[in-house]
Design an enzyme around this catalytic site. Structure first.
Site: not given
Ligand code: NAD
Ligand code: ZN
Length: 241
Positions: A70, A119, A130, A147, A150, A231
């Site tokens: 990732r 998150h 630690c 770490c 420790c 988005a």
């Molecule tokens: P989710 O995966 O549950 O939902 C993503 C949402 O985004 C969906 O409803 C989907 O329809 C929508 N989506 C997808 N492409 C889109 C676009 N181009 N424009 C608009 N909307 C779009 O994600 P969430 O609600 O953030 O779930 C929470 C968990 O996922 C969090 O804990 C987060 O830490 C983790 N996460 C983070 C990442 C990152 O850091 N980029 C990636 C994957 C998951």
């Molecule tokens: Zn430590």
């Protein structure tokens, strides 16, 4: 939808206290897979093994391998228009915060300053014993990392399923949501709690709540504006104020 966009534009122009809650969907167009939508990460991987403390203690090496992958993906990603437009909007406002569920750091890379990482961050590690914490944008060759203070296991400083949000982060987020006039949430399936509570909290308080997502969520019919689409396109049109 066009009328809605005009109305939202006017609200974002005239309101000074705005909070934005973002989820994985805002980074999807940067090439980072989401969790729950089609092709989402959880369809390919096992959540219990990779994103819970139990899974980590059972097989830290496997969890770190996944986080390395990732990290590689995120290191090769750039912010997209949605991230940049939010940073631009922040610069015009006195009270503007992003609470992000993402751990990818792309809001900051786009120039946003007031970002709460609800998150955690994938490039930060913390010791399992630690108080040692460190941030580095690297891929580990020897796994699992240890770490330096420790000699116990290091883990990603992210919030896994079943874990609490750090209290200071939660309290700060709650308070800024209380102070906001507008909550704009973008690219989140709105099913992960407590982040999704901020949407309920805002609806309940009668604030102006605006949803931007590729598909409807459980709150779509309760919020003032539900803008369904990508988005990058929607954020560009509503922030063009
Ligand atoms: P989710 O995966 O549950 O939902 C993503 C949402 O985004 C969906 O409803 C989907 O329809 C929508 N989506 C997808 N492409 C889109 C676009 N181009 N424009 C608009 N909307 C779009 O994600 P969430 O609600 O953030 O779930 C929470 C968990 O996922 C969090 O804990 C987060 O830490 C983790 N996460 C983070 C990442 C990152 O850091 N980029 C990636 C994957 C998951
Ligand atoms: Zn430590």
């Amino acid at each position: 939808m066009i009328i809605q966009i005009q109305e939202v534009k006017k609200i974002l122009r005239d309101t000074d206290r705005i909070v934005v809650l973002t989820g994985a969907g805002i980074s999807a167009e940067s090439g980072i897979p989401t969790f729950r939508s089609n092709n989402g990460l959880w369809e390919k991987f096992n959540l219990e093994e990779l994103a819970t403390p139990q899974g980590f203690y059972k097989n830290p090496r496997k969890v770190w391998q996944w986080y390395n992958e990732r990290r590689k993906n995120i290191l090769s990603a750039l912010p997209n228009k949605a991230h940049y437009k939010l940073a631009e909007l922040e610069s015009k406002k006195n009270f503007f915060y992003i609470i992000t569920q993402n751990i990818d750091g792309l809001h900051q890379k786009a120039g946003s300053k007031r970002v709460i990482e609800f998150h955690g961050n994938i490039f930060r590690e913390k010791c399992t014993k630690c108080l040692y914490k460190t941030y580095n944008e690297k891929i580990y060759e020897e796994l699992p990392p240890i770490c330096p203070k420790c000699n116990n296991l290091l883990r990603p400083d992210v919030v896994w399923f079943g874990e609490n949000i750090p209290e200071d982060v939660y309290v700060q987020s709650y308070e800024i949501v209380e102070k906001a006039e507008v909550l704009l949430y973008i690219g989140t399936s709105a099913v992960v709690y407590p982040a999704a509570h901020f949407i309920e909290q805002s609806i309940y308080r009668g604030k102006i709540v605006i949803e931007v997502n590729l598909e409807k969520t459980q709150y779509s019919d309760l919020v003032k504006f539900s803008l369904i689409g990508r988005a990058s396109e929607i954020i560009e049109s509503i922030t063009n104020i």
